[in-house]
Design a protein around this motif. Sequence first.
Motif, PDB file in Angstrom:
ATOM      1  N   ASN A 200       9.288 -45.451 -81.156  1.00  0.00           N
ATOM      2  CA  ASN A 200       9.719 -46.703 -80.513  1.00  0.00           C
ATOM      3  C   ASN A 200       8.848 -47.056 -79.309  1.00  0.00           C
ATOM      4  O   ASN A 200       8.650 -48.233 -79.003  1.00  0.00           O
ATOM      5  CB  ASN A 200      11.187 -46.607 -80.078  1.00  0.00           C
ATOM      6  CG  ASN A 200      12.126 -46.692 -81.262  1.00  0.00           C
ATOM      7  OD1 ASN A 200      11.697 -46.916 -82.389  1.00  0.00           O
ATOM      8  ND2 ASN A 200      13.401 -46.493 -81.014  1.00  0.00           N
ATOM      9  N   LYS A 203       4.611 -47.417 -81.047  1.00  0.00           N
ATOM     10  CA  LYS A 203       4.273 -48.060 -82.319  1.00  0.00           C
ATOM     11  C   LYS A 203       3.343 -49.254 -82.165  1.00  0.00           C
ATOM     12  O   LYS A 203       2.598 -49.583 -83.092  1.00  0.00           O
ATOM     13  CB  LYS A 203       5.543 -48.468 -83.061  1.00  0.00           C
ATOM     14  CG  LYS A 203       6.400 -49.505 -82.343  1.00  0.00           C
ATOM     15  CD  LYS A 203       7.637 -49.827 -83.157  1.00  0.00           C
ATOM     16  CE  LYS A 203       8.525 -50.848 -82.447  1.00  0.00           C
ATOM     17  NZ  LYS A 203       9.729 -51.169 -83.250  1.00  0.00           N
ATOM     18  N   ASP A 204       3.344 -49.903 -81.007  1.00  0.00           N
ATOM     19  CA  ASP A 204       2.474 -51.058 -80.787  1.00  0.00           C
ATOM     20  C   ASP A 204       1.265 -50.728 -79.925  1.00  0.00           C
ATOM     21  O   ASP A 204       0.554 -51.636 -79.476  1.00  0.00           O
ATOM     22  CB  ASP A 204       3.278 -52.192 -80.143  1.00  0.00           C
ATOM     23  CG  ASP A 204       4.398 -52.701 -81.047  1.00  0.00           C
ATOM     24  OD1 ASP A 204       4.173 -52.790 -82.268  1.00  0.00           O
ATOM     25  OD2 ASP A 204       5.487 -52.987 -80.529  1.00  0.00           O
ATOM     26  N   ASN A 205       1.019 -49.450 -79.689  1.00  0.00           N
ATOM     27  CA  ASN A 205      -0.097 -49.047 -78.835  1.00  0.00           C
ATOM     28  C   ASN A 205      -1.444 -49.393 -79.464  1.00  0.00           C
ATOM     29  O   ASN A 205      -1.617 -49.337 -80.690  1.00  0.00           O
ATOM     30  CB  ASN A 205      -0.055 -47.547 -78.556  1.00  0.00           C
ATOM     31  CG  ASN A 205       0.948 -47.186 -77.472  1.00  0.00           C
ATOM     32  OD1 ASN A 205       1.751 -48.013 -77.050  1.00  0.00           O
ATOM     33  ND2 ASN A 205       0.920 -45.942 -77.035  1.00  0.00           N
ATOM     34  N   VAL A 206      -2.400 -49.725 -78.601  1.00  0.00           N
ATOM     35  CA  VAL A 206      -3.785 -49.946 -78.997  1.00  0.00           C
ATOM     36  C   VAL A 206      -4.642 -48.934 -78.240  1.00  0.00           C
ATOM     37  O   VAL A 206      -4.538 -48.801 -77.019  1.00  0.00           O
ATOM     38  CB  VAL A 206      -4.247 -51.381 -78.675  1.00  0.00           C
ATOM     39  CG1 VAL A 206      -5.735 -51.545 -78.964  1.00  0.00           C
ATOM     40  CG2 VAL A 206      -3.429 -52.389 -79.471  1.00  0.00           C
ATOM     41  N   ARG A 211      -5.477 -50.402 -83.363  1.00  0.00           N
ATOM     42  CA  ARG A 211      -4.031 -50.255 -83.396  1.00  0.00           C
ATOM     43  C   ARG A 211      -3.705 -48.824 -83.838  1.00  0.00           C
ATOM     44  O   ARG A 211      -4.217 -48.349 -84.850  1.00  0.00           O
ATOM     45  CB  ARG A 211      -3.411 -51.271 -84.343  1.00  0.00           C
ATOM     46  CG  ARG A 211      -3.597 -52.728 -83.911  1.00  0.00           C
ATOM     47  CD  ARG A 211      -3.136 -53.688 -84.990  1.00  0.00           C
ATOM     48  NE  ARG A 211      -3.931 -53.521 -86.214  1.00  0.00           N
ATOM     49  CZ  ARG A 211      -3.667 -54.134 -87.367  1.00  0.00           C
ATOM     50  NH1 ARG A 211      -2.606 -54.934 -87.475  1.00  0.00           N
ATOM     51  NH2 ARG A 211      -4.439 -53.934 -88.414  1.00  0.00           N
ATOM     52  N   GLU A 214      -1.570 -48.880 -87.438  1.00  0.00           N
ATOM     53  CA  GLU A 214      -2.140 -49.670 -88.528  1.00  0.00           C
ATOM     54  C   GLU A 214      -3.596 -49.310 -88.799  1.00  0.00           C
ATOM     55  O   GLU A 214      -4.031 -49.276 -89.964  1.00  0.00           O
ATOM     56  CB  GLU A 214      -2.035 -51.160 -88.213  1.00  0.00           C
ATOM     57  CG  GLU A 214      -0.609 -51.693 -88.176  1.00  0.00           C
ATOM     58  CD  GLU A 214       0.033 -51.556 -86.810  1.00  0.00           C
ATOM     59  OE1 GLU A 214      -0.485 -50.774 -85.975  1.00  0.00           O
ATOM     60  OE2 GLU A 214       1.059 -52.221 -86.563  1.00  0.00           O
TER      61      GLU A 214
END
Length: 268
Positions: A200, A203-206, A211, A214
């Motif tokens: 949570n 999950k959107d970390n760069v 990404r 992904e």
Amino acid sequence: RNFRLPRRILSAIQRLIEGGFSRMTLFLTSSPCDNNVPEGLDLPCIFDARNGFVENLRASVEPGAQLLIIASDPDAFAGNDEMAATFEGCFAAAEIELEDVCVLDRRNAGDAAELVAQSGVILLSGGHVPTENAFFASMDLRNLLADFDGVIIGISAGSMNCADTVYAQPEEPGEAVDPDYQRFISGLGLTTWNILPHYNQVKDNVLDGLRLFEDITAADSAGHTFYILPDGSYILARDGDEMLCGEAWLMHNGVLEKLTEDGEELAL
């Protein structure tokens, strides 16, 4: 002088008399901590009771066991001591009786075999996976834990390093684009499962312009299976059974799928 055997050795003798030794119990957690501390407790966190964690821990830990906390950063002495005090408080708040609490880091790494042997509960700390992995390897912890029959709790990186082959998901700047960074390394061999924690939060970390899930993890999952856990979820291995407890996802060959919801269990 009076000589008294440690309680764990006495318990082991009793189990032998009764017909054999129990198997190791393994908790692979993302984080077992809950920051919602009841009023009156002077602690930064307590154990997260969701998904039966506290209940299962109480059922697994023998009263009066010695707790050994193995550091992820062996040279962060002040932080390691603070962590020990925190988790001693977490066990007390969960009404789990401990006889003693000890930290294993660079200060006493030469005593690792003795400390493991006299402990009933071992907590593998969270931190930077390769740093912790190297410290574990320097003590030959894999062999020291091969016959351990107590309770092991992995937290974050500690859970990741429990695998036979560890997926060291890139985390720090530069790791995702470093051709020499090793993403698959030898672990403790306590499980075949690869755990990715804190979903949570990350999950959107760069990382390095990529990404995290992904672009990086999806490609690395070719031929591999990763169990992706938010805090509060865990895998419990006990008595030959393995159970996924709480919300989780699975990534395999670049495909991410939801496995369970919070409060659910899934036999693995």
